[in-house]
Design a protein around this motif. Structure first.
Motif, PDB file in Angstrom:
ATOM      1  N   GLU A 187       0.905  -1.465   0.133  1.00  0.00           N
ATOM      2  CA  GLU A 187       0.158  -0.182   0.000  1.00  0.00           C
ATOM      3  C   GLU A 187       0.706   1.331  -0.124  1.00  0.00           C
ATOM      4  O   GLU A 187       0.734   2.146  -0.776  1.00  0.00           O
ATOM      5  CB  GLU A 187      -0.862   0.159   1.104  1.00  0.00           C
ATOM      6  CG  GLU A 187      -1.657   1.147   1.486  1.00  0.00           C
ATOM      7  CD  GLU A 187      -2.457   1.253   2.749  1.00  0.00           C
ATOM      8  OE1 GLU A 187      -3.095   2.297   3.089  1.00  0.00           O
ATOM      9  OE2 GLU A 187      -2.400   0.233   3.441  1.00  0.00           O
ATOM     10  N   LEU A 188       1.883   1.088   0.750  1.00  0.00           N
ATOM     11  CA  LEU A 188       2.884   2.414   1.132  1.00  0.00           C
ATOM     12  C   LEU A 188       3.742   2.545  -0.320  1.00  0.00           C
ATOM     13  O   LEU A 188       3.699   3.884  -0.769  1.00  0.00           O
ATOM     14  CB  LEU A 188       3.871   2.477   1.827  1.00  0.00           C
ATOM     15  CG  LEU A 188       3.125   2.111   3.456  1.00  0.00           C
ATOM     16  CD1 LEU A 188       4.044   1.769   4.485  1.00  0.00           C
ATOM     17  CD2 LEU A 188       2.483   3.711   3.651  1.00  0.00           C
ATOM     18  N   THR A 189       4.221   1.545  -0.745  1.00  0.00           N
ATOM     19  CA  THR A 189       5.098   1.833  -2.194  1.00  0.00           C
ATOM     20  C   THR A 189       4.147   2.235  -3.214  1.00  0.00           C
ATOM     21  O   THR A 189       4.607   2.824  -4.430  1.00  0.00           O
ATOM     22  CB  THR A 189       6.055   0.671  -2.410  1.00  0.00           C
ATOM     23  OG1 THR A 189       5.069  -0.347  -2.567  1.00  0.00           O
ATOM     24  CG2 THR A 189       6.901   0.556  -1.504  1.00  0.00           C
ATOM     25  N   ALA A 190       2.868   1.824  -3.335  1.00  0.00           N
ATOM     26  CA  ALA A 190       1.976   2.252  -4.331  1.00  0.00           C
ATOM     27  C   ALA A 190       1.983   3.999  -4.557  1.00  0.00           C
ATOM     28  O   ALA A 190       1.457   4.725  -5.324  1.00  0.00           O
ATOM     29  CB  ALA A 190       0.503   2.068  -4.230  1.00  0.00           C
ATOM     30  N   ARG A 191       2.083   4.595  -3.135  1.00  0.00           N
ATOM     31  CA  ARG A 191       2.169   6.274  -2.984  1.00  0.00           C
ATOM     32  C   ARG A 191       3.281   6.543  -4.085  1.00  0.00           C
ATOM     33  O   ARG A 191       3.396   7.964  -4.331  1.00  0.00           O
ATOM     34  CB  ARG A 191       2.232   6.678  -1.762  1.00  0.00           C
ATOM     35  CG  ARG A 191       0.797   6.140  -0.895  1.00  0.00           C
ATOM     36  CD  ARG A 191       1.065   6.771   0.330  1.00  0.00           C
ATOM     37  NE  ARG A 191       1.113   8.156   0.528  1.00  0.00           N
ATOM     38  CZ  ARG A 191       1.195   8.825   1.877  1.00  0.00           C
ATOM     39  NH1 ARG A 191       1.108   8.165   3.055  1.00  0.00           N
ATOM     40  NH2 ARG A 191       1.238  10.176   1.583  1.00  0.00           N
ATOM     41  N   ALA A 192       4.295   5.698  -3.903  1.00  0.00           N
ATOM     42  CA  ALA A 192       5.729   6.128  -4.856  1.00  0.00           C
ATOM     43  C   ALA A 192       5.543   6.076  -6.393  1.00  0.00           C
ATOM     44  O   ALA A 192       6.359   6.201  -7.064  1.00  0.00           O
ATOM     45  CB  ALA A 192       6.829   5.452  -4.315  1.00  0.00           C
ATOM     46  N   GLY A 193       4.414   5.439  -6.750  1.00  0.00           N
ATOM     47  CA  GLY A 193       4.226   5.380  -8.073  1.00  0.00           C
ATOM     48  C   GLY A 193       4.840   4.173  -8.816  1.00  0.00           C
ATOM     49  O   GLY A 193       4.521   3.856 -10.030  1.00  0.00           O
ATOM     50  N   PHE A 194       4.656   2.774  -7.788  1.00  0.00           N
ATOM     51  CA  PHE A 194       5.537   1.783  -8.466  1.00  0.00           C
ATOM     52  C   PHE A 194       4.309   0.806  -8.830  1.00  0.00           C
ATOM     53  O   PHE A 194       3.119   0.920  -8.490  1.00  0.00           O
ATOM     54  CB  PHE A 194       6.149   1.083  -7.416  1.00  0.00           C
ATOM     55  CG  PHE A 194       7.501   1.512  -7.005  1.00  0.00           C
ATOM     56  CD1 PHE A 194       8.554   1.355  -7.850  1.00  0.00           C
ATOM     57  CD2 PHE A 194       7.534   2.085  -5.669  1.00  0.00           C
ATOM     58  CE1 PHE A 194       9.687   1.948  -7.489  1.00  0.00           C
ATOM     59  CE2 PHE A 194       9.039   2.600  -5.369  1.00  0.00           C
ATOM     60  CZ  PHE A 194      10.016   2.521  -6.254  1.00  0.00           C
ATOM     61  N   GLY A 195       4.742   0.033 -10.199  1.00  0.00           N
ATOM     62  CA  GLY A 195       3.799  -0.764 -10.463  1.00  0.00           C
ATOM     63  C   GLY A 195       3.681  -2.189  -9.745  1.00  0.00           C
ATOM     64  O   GLY A 195       4.335  -2.526  -8.676  1.00  0.00           O
ATOM     65  N   GLU A 196       2.713  -3.100 -10.080  1.00  0.00           N
ATOM     66  CA  GLU A 196       2.675  -4.317  -9.446  1.00  0.00           C
ATOM     67  C   GLU A 196       3.902  -5.024  -9.434  1.00  0.00           C
ATOM     68  O   GLU A 196       4.356  -5.612  -8.118  1.00  0.00           O
ATOM     69  CB  GLU A 196       1.576  -5.079  -9.728  1.00  0.00           C
ATOM     70  CG  GLU A 196       1.294  -6.374  -9.025  1.00  0.00           C
ATOM     71  CD  GLU A 196       0.063  -7.205  -9.681  1.00  0.00           C
ATOM     72  OE1 GLU A 196      -0.161  -8.229  -9.427  1.00  0.00           O
ATOM     73  OE2 GLU A 196      -0.411  -6.699 -10.618  1.00  0.00           O
ATOM     74  N   ASP A 197       4.593  -5.145 -10.192  1.00  0.00           N
ATOM     75  CA  ASP A 197       5.918  -5.965 -10.548  1.00  0.00           C
ATOM     76  C   ASP A 197       7.049  -5.223  -9.694  1.00  0.00           C
ATOM     77  O   ASP A 197       7.743  -6.149  -8.836  1.00  0.00           O
ATOM     78  CB  ASP A 197       6.302  -6.149 -11.956  1.00  0.00           C
ATOM     79  CG  ASP A 197       5.541  -6.842 -12.595  1.00  0.00           C
ATOM     80  OD1 ASP A 197       4.530  -7.930 -12.172  1.00  0.00           O
ATOM     81  OD2 ASP A 197       5.501  -7.179 -13.855  1.00  0.00           O
ATOM     82  N   GLU A 198       7.265  -4.120  -9.753  1.00  0.00           N
ATOM     83  CA  GLU A 198       8.160  -3.319  -8.869  1.00  0.00           C
ATOM     84  C   GLU A 198       7.644  -3.488  -7.413  1.00  0.00           C
ATOM     85  O   GLU A 198       8.552  -3.793  -6.459  1.00  0.00           O
ATOM     86  CB  GLU A 198       8.153  -1.923  -9.225  1.00  0.00           C
ATOM     87  CG  GLU A 198       8.710  -1.510 -10.470  1.00  0.00           C
ATOM     88  CD  GLU A 198       8.549  -0.147 -10.952  1.00  0.00           C
ATOM     89  OE1 GLU A 198       9.538   0.794 -11.340  1.00  0.00           O
ATOM     90  OE2 GLU A 198       7.441   0.349 -11.001  1.00  0.00           O
ATOM     91  N   ARG A 199       6.585  -3.273  -7.083  1.00  0.00           N
ATOM     92  CA  ARG A 199       6.111  -3.522  -5.635  1.00  0.00           C
ATOM     93  C   ARG A 199       6.416  -5.159  -5.196  1.00  0.00           C
ATOM     94  O   ARG A 199       6.906  -5.199  -3.850  1.00  0.00           O
ATOM     95  CB  ARG A 199       4.721  -3.068  -5.426  1.00  0.00           C
ATOM     96  CG  ARG A 199       4.338  -1.769  -5.945  1.00  0.00           C
ATOM     97  CD  ARG A 199       2.993  -1.007  -5.140  1.00  0.00           C
ATOM     98  NE  ARG A 199       1.881  -2.213  -5.194  1.00  0.00           N
ATOM     99  CZ  ARG A 199       0.763  -2.118  -6.562  1.00  0.00           C
ATOM    100  NH1 ARG A 199       1.376  -1.024  -7.391  1.00  0.00           N
ATOM    101  NH2 ARG A 199      -0.023  -2.763  -6.361  1.00  0.00           N
ATOM    102  N   LEU A 200       6.201  -6.010  -5.788  1.00  0.00           N
ATOM    103  CA  LEU A 200       6.464  -7.310  -5.450  1.00  0.00           C
ATOM    104  C   LEU A 200       7.824  -7.504  -5.283  1.00  0.00           C
ATOM    105  O   LEU A 200       8.406  -8.396  -4.310  1.00  0.00           O
ATOM    106  CB  LEU A 200       6.111  -8.288  -6.622  1.00  0.00           C
ATOM    107  CG  LEU A 200       5.963  -9.778  -6.216  1.00  0.00           C
ATOM    108  CD1 LEU A 200       4.932  -9.940  -5.170  1.00  0.00           C
ATOM    109  CD2 LEU A 200       5.472 -10.549  -7.523  1.00  0.00           C
ATOM    110  N   ALA A 201       8.729  -6.977  -6.131  1.00  0.00           N
ATOM    111  CA  ALA A 201      10.303  -6.744  -5.903  1.00  0.00           C
ATOM    112  C   ALA A 201      10.603  -6.346  -4.464  1.00  0.00           C
ATOM    113  O   ALA A 201      11.537  -6.824  -3.846  1.00  0.00           O
ATOM    114  CB  ALA A 201      11.109  -6.472  -7.036  1.00  0.00           C
TER     115      ALA A 201
END
Length: 447
Positions: free
Chosen positions: A21-35
């Motif tokens: 949820e927090l990294t979504a605020r930084a504009g990351f896509g799903e794959d980036e957030r998973l990494a």
């Protein structure tokens, strides 16, 4: 002085379960957030509402320095390790399997640099004292059991192994009476450092149980508290329910005739900007405690001389004493954050040159390595050979302190053990004598 909106809020921590949820605020896509989540299975993650709301510029994330200071990045670990864990997360593998792979990766990250679990471990009789390090002749470190976490974790933290839930890697003790007994047997110890984790995560009542017994030791001259609470939760000294009691405890230490050194970690000038921080500094200094400031030099966060000069000027203006610029230790994601020693020296020199003498109390760049704290004093040429000039600020062998020695210049070296002796020497002063020498060495090899 207007304090920020979060002044009256209760402390709230966010952990890896909030990371997506927090990294979504930084504009990351799903794959980036998973990494990023994969990295957080290996290295600890914890942040709080003050850091999120008051310090991070979310419009600039993920390049914002405070974001990078507190949030894991996908490329902090080897790509093959991250990909392996990503596959497990994507397949919804059992937690036990994910933890097993994460542990394998951690084991390759040198969880305890400078032999923290093996070296400097004192004994009472035949019994070792876990959670205590007699690190230097006059200095003992104590790790309070209840202080083994922080208000937020730094991505570069060299003590990350304290936070990953593996008891065999943790240094902690609640046996303050045993520590006092040890100090009575060792009157050469004049300074005790409470460290962790962060001792200021403890409430005043618990902190007092560790501090008050030390006040009875006549041989003890100073008590130090290593903490990043001023940067990550200044409310601890202003609006928290036990803030006033904590400051009264500080006053008691000073009234006992001992120096209370508040060792504050500030990694970036933005951490000094909030009014809440300035008020906390004012209140701590009002107890008679001395605030000394320190931080490591971290690539992508503060590897700029102007950042350091701004920090030191601001700290002096607020009545704090600049103390150390450290070199990133040989642990965790060192390859990601480390700055080569030659570059580190230039950053330090250029920052040091641009501040007044009052800020030149700072030492650095300093490596807290196995044999002691080694400072890079400069680069020069002797008899046609380009060398680093180094000296020990502190050493396990006191005879080494403040004696210059030399290493061959290496523009890629990032740590003491990357260096080689210069000027025809076959070993450094802290290294073992050749075979057959009867003296007991202080080894410089990796633990």
């Amino acid at each position: 002085m207007a304090l920020q909106a979060s002044a009256g809020r209760r402390f709230r921590a966010f952990t890896s379960k909030h990371l997506d949820e927090l990294t979504a605020r930084a504009g990351f896509g799903e794959d980036e957030r998973l990494a990023i989540r994969a990295v957080a299975t290996v290295l600890p993650f914890r942040v709080n509402s003050y850091v999120i709301d008051e310090l991070i510029d979310w419009d600039a994330a993920p390049d914002d320095p405070i974001y990078r200071l507190t949030f894991p990045q996908a490329d902090m670990l080897p790509a093959e390790d991250v990909a392996r864990i990503v596959d497990l997360l994507r397949a919804d593998a059992p937690r036990q399997e994910i933890n097993r792979v994460a542990s394998e990766v951690r084991a390759r990250l040198n969880p305890h640099p400078a032999g923290q679990l093996q070296l400097n471990l004192p004994k009472m009789g035949e019994e070792p004292m876990p959670g205590v390090q007699h690190k230097y002749h006059e200095t003992v470190l104590f790790f309070p059991k209840q202080g083994q976490t922080c208000h937020s974790y730094c991505t570069y933290c060299f003590r990350w192994a304290q936070f990953i839930g593996e008891p065999d890697l943790k240094m902690a003790s609640d046996e303050i009476d045993r520590l006092v007994a040890y100090l009575r047997q060792h009157p050469e110890v004049t300074s005790v450092l409470l460290t962790g984790g962060d001792p200021m995560i403890m409430g005043e009542a618990v902190l007092r149980r560790y501090v008050e017994p030390l006040l009875e030791l006549e041989t003890l001259e100073s008590i130090r508290i290593g903490t990043k609470s001023l940067a990550y939760w200044p409310q601890r000294f202003v609006t928290d329910p036990d803030a006033d009691d904590t400051l009264r405890l500080f006053e008691k230490v000073v009234a006992s005739g001992k120096n209370l050194a508040f060792m504050a970690h500030f990694s970036h000038p933005r951490e000094l900007e909030p009014a809440m921080v300035q008020e906390a500094v004012r209140r701590i200094r009002g107890t008679g405690a001395v605030i000394r400031t320190q931080a490591p030099l971290i690539r992508t966060i503060n590897d700029d001389p102007e950042i350091w000069a701004t920090m030191w000027r601001t700290q002096v203006r607020q009545g704090m004493v600049p103390y150390y610029m450290f070199v990133e230790r040989d642990t965790g994601p060192q390859d990601y954050f480390a700055v080569p020693l030659a570059e580190a020296y230039e950053i330090f020199r250029n920052a040091y040159n641009s501040v007044s003498g009052l800020a030149r109390t700072v030492r650095g760049p300093s490596m807290s390595a196995t044999p002691g704290k080694v400072c890079v004093d400069g680069v020069t040429e002797i008899n046609g050979e380009k060398v680093f000039v180094l000296h020990f600020i502190q050493a396990r062998d006191p005879e080494l302190v403040n004696r210059p020695f030399f290493a061959k210049y290496d523009e890629k070296a990032v740590w003491l053990f990357d260096l080689k002796p210069a000027l025809g020497a076959t070993r450094f002063p802290y290294e073992a004598e050749p075979a057959g020498d009867a003296s007991e060495p202080v080894t410089g090899a990796h633990p």
